[in-house]
Design an enzyme around this catalytic site. Structure first.
Site, PDB file in Angstrom:
ATOM      1  CG  ASP A  20      45.716  46.126  32.146  1.00 33.73           C
ATOM      2  OD1 ASP A  20      44.625  45.810  32.659  1.00 33.73           O
ATOM      3  OD2 ASP A  20      46.288  47.203  32.385  1.00 33.73           O
ATOM      4  CD1 TRP A  25      38.074  44.356  23.641  1.00 30.81           C
ATOM      5  CD2 TRP A  25      36.462  43.162  24.654  1.00 30.81           C
ATOM      6  NE1 TRP A  25      37.497  43.535  22.695  1.00 30.81           N
ATOM      7  CE2 TRP A  25      36.508  42.790  23.290  1.00 30.81           C
ATOM      8  CE3 TRP A  25      35.528  42.538  25.480  1.00 30.81           C
ATOM      9  CZ2 TRP A  25      35.668  41.823  22.747  1.00 30.81           C
ATOM     10  CZ3 TRP A  25      34.678  41.582  24.936  1.00 30.81           C
ATOM     11  CH2 TRP A  25      34.757  41.233  23.584  1.00 30.81           C
ATOM     12  NE  ARG A  33      35.998  44.430  36.093  1.00 30.73           N
ATOM     13  CZ  ARG A  33      36.957  45.219  35.617  1.00 30.73           C
ATOM     14  NH1 ARG A  33      36.656  46.376  35.055  1.00 30.73           N
ATOM     15  NH2 ARG A  33      38.221  44.850  35.717  1.00 30.73           N
ATOM     16  CG  HIS A  37      38.052  38.815  33.079  1.00 28.11           C
ATOM     17  ND1 HIS A  37      39.176  39.595  32.984  1.00 28.11           N
ATOM     18  CD2 HIS A  37      37.353  39.300  34.140  1.00 28.11           C
ATOM     19  CE1 HIS A  37      39.156  40.510  33.937  1.00 28.11           C
ATOM     20  NE2 HIS A  37      38.060  40.359  34.653  1.00 28.11           N
ATOM     21  CB  SER A  65      47.901  40.238  40.710  1.00 25.19           C
ATOM     22  OG  SER A  65      46.866  41.041  41.253  1.00 25.19           O
ATOM     23  CB  THR A  66      49.064  38.789  45.650  1.00 26.03           C
ATOM     24  OG1 THR A  66      49.881  39.856  45.129  1.00 26.03           O
ATOM     25  CG2 THR A  66      49.876  37.511  45.649  1.00 26.03           C
ATOM     26  CD  GLU A  67      48.931  43.057  44.616  1.00 26.82           C
ATOM     27  OE1 GLU A  67      49.120  42.561  43.483  1.00 26.82           O
ATOM     28  OE2 GLU A  67      49.738  42.904  45.558  1.00 26.82           O
ATOM     29  CG  ASN A  68      43.966  40.565  39.901  1.00 27.44           C
ATOM     30  OD1 ASN A  68      44.618  39.949  39.066  1.00 27.44           O
ATOM     31  ND2 ASN A  68      43.858  41.898  39.842  1.00 27.44           N
ATOM     32  CD1 TRP A  69      43.969  37.169  46.259  1.00 27.98           C
ATOM     33  CD2 TRP A  69      42.118  35.989  45.840  1.00 27.98           C
ATOM     34  NE1 TRP A  69      44.353  35.891  45.915  1.00 27.98           N
ATOM     35  CE2 TRP A  69      43.230  35.145  45.665  1.00 27.98           C
ATOM     36  CE3 TRP A  69      40.836  35.453  45.619  1.00 27.98           C
ATOM     37  CZ2 TRP A  69      43.122  33.811  45.280  1.00 27.98           C
ATOM     38  CZ3 TRP A  69      40.718  34.125  45.242  1.00 27.98           C
ATOM     39  CH2 TRP A  69      41.847  33.323  45.081  1.00 27.98           C
ATOM     40  CD  GLU A 206      65.256  46.436  26.059  1.00 23.59           C
ATOM     41  OE1 GLU A 206      64.595  47.478  25.963  1.00 23.59           O
ATOM     42  OE2 GLU A 206      66.451  46.405  26.415  1.00 23.59           O
TER      43      GLU A 206
HETATM   44  C1  FPP Z   1      43.438  42.523  33.683  1.00 26.84           C
HETATM   45  O1  FPP Z   1      42.443  43.281  32.996  1.00 26.84           O
HETATM   46  C2  FPP Z   1      43.124  41.098  33.595  1.00 26.84           C
HETATM   47  C3  FPP Z   1      42.971  40.243  34.662  1.00 26.84           C
HETATM   48  C4  FPP Z   1      43.115  40.695  36.057  1.00 26.84           C
HETATM   49  C5  FPP Z   1      42.577  38.842  34.483  1.00 26.84           C
HETATM   50  C6  FPP Z   1      43.236  38.140  33.327  1.00 26.84           C
HETATM   51  C7  FPP Z   1      42.528  36.886  33.093  1.00 26.84           C
HETATM   52  C8  FPP Z   1      42.240  36.352  31.884  1.00 26.84           C
HETATM   53  C9  FPP Z   1      42.697  36.919  30.575  1.00 26.84           C
HETATM   54  C10 FPP Z   1      41.445  35.107  31.798  1.00 26.84           C
HETATM   55  C11 FPP Z   1      42.244  33.978  32.373  1.00 26.84           C
HETATM   56  C12 FPP Z   1      42.096  32.746  31.643  1.00 26.84           C
HETATM   57  C13 FPP Z   1      42.991  32.246  30.781  1.00 26.84           C
HETATM   58  C14 FPP Z   1      42.682  30.956  30.159  1.00 26.84           C
HETATM   59  C15 FPP Z   1      44.260  32.912  30.414  1.00 26.84           C
HETATM   60  P1  FPP Z   1      41.485  44.220  33.843  1.00 26.84           P
HETATM   61  O2  FPP Z   1      40.324  43.422  34.287  1.00 26.84           O
HETATM   62  O3  FPP Z   1      42.242  44.875  34.956  1.00 26.84           O
HETATM   63  O4  FPP Z   1      41.063  45.265  32.761  1.00 26.84           O
HETATM   64  P2  FPP Z   1      40.745  46.815  33.001  1.00 26.84           P
HETATM   65  O5  FPP Z   1      42.027  47.455  33.475  1.00 26.84           O
HETATM   66  O6  FPP Z   1      40.343  47.281  31.636  1.00 26.84           O
HETATM   67  O7  FPP Z   1      39.637  46.896  34.003  1.00 26.84           O
END
Ligand code: FPP
Length: 239
Positions: A20, A25, A33, A37, A65-69, A206
């Site tokens: 997360d 970042w 964004r 990633h 996640s299922t919610e990330n769509w 933990e």
């Molecule tokens: C959560 O941060 C991150 C995700 C929903 C996506 C994670 C995906 C990757 C790290 C890239 C996948 C590829 C590989 C090779 C592992 P956020 O976007 O919710 O961050 P925020 O809370 O700061 O907005």
């Protein structure tokens, strides 16, 4: 064989991470964004390598996640592109890196080419030191629902009796079948939630919550989380 440091206590066998903070970042740097990633994917590469060096047997990461769509089409496409690129590379280097992959989640909603990469990565059995479990289109509740549905179907078909259902049996219908529960779950970025991650498997895990954003998370942060884990007194409901 993985290189292990005999001066340190053994690391957990299974570490799970909610990756997360990629968006924050990127925002701090005035970047889109997707750049967050991309930096998160680099961080994952570093940590997966480091886990192998430490002798961690299983690393489970929450990639989508299922919610990330619900995110913008651009952001979803960006994450899928990073996963595709990573898996293409990983398929080439699998033997060298001594890693094997499993995918937790409903892959049927992913694009056909990404589904194929996932299946190819999963089916390539190799001599491996570490198993990476990618949670992709994954939700902890959804996982339990699909397990319950499969059991109910077997009961309806006369193959099982309802009384047969035990925690162990249900565990065998989950995406994580045959994978030990994670001893340690890490959530960087300062958020204090589990966000539908490994609901069943985390019963006695933990949790270590950390204030670093995932793209900045390095081996020294993993060391700190493992040290914190070793300071915990795990009782599993006993005294
Ligand atoms: C959560 O941060 C991150 C995700 C929903 C996506 C994670 C995906 C990757 C790290 C890239 C996948 C590829 C590989 C090779 C592992 P956020 O976007 O919710 O961050 P925020 O809370 O700061 O907005």
């Amino acid at each position: 064989m993985a290189l292990t440091d005999t001066t340190k206590p053994a690391p957990p066998r299974h570490i799970a991470i909610i990756m997360d903070g990629n968006g924050r970042w990127a925002k701090k740097r005035g970047l889109p964004r997707t750049a967050g990633h991309a930096a998160g994917a680099e961080s994952f590469r570093r940590i997966a390598n480091y886990c192998r060096t430490l002798g961690v047997e299983y690393l489970t990461v929450y990639a989508f996640s299922t919610e990330n769509w619900k995110r913008s089409a651009d952001e979803v496409a960006g994450i899928m592109r990073l996963l595709r690129r990573y898996l293409e590379e990983a398929l080439q280097d699998m033997e060298k890196n001594k890693v094997r992959f499993r995918f937790f989640g409903d892959l049927s909603k992913l694009s056909p080419d990404l589904q194929k990469l996932c299946h190819d990565a999963e089916n390539r059995s190799t001599d491996y030191d570490v198993q990476v479990n990618f949670c992709l289109n994954y939700g902890g509740r959804d996982e339990i629902v699909q397990a319950a549905r499969r059991f109910a179907q077997e009961v309806a078909a006369g193959e099982r009796q309802p009384e047969e259902l035990t925690e162990e049996l249900l565990g065998g219908y989950l995406y994580s079948a045959n994978v030990p529960d994670p001893e340690l779950i890490i959530r960087p970025s300062g958020e204090l939630r589990t966000s539908n991650f490994l609901l069943w498997q985390s019963a006695y895990s933990e949790y270590v919550f950390m204030n670093v954003l995932w793209p900045d998370f390095g081996p020294e942060d993993l060391d700190k989380a493992i040290e914190e884990y070793h300071r915990r007194n795990r009782r599993f409901g006993g005294t």
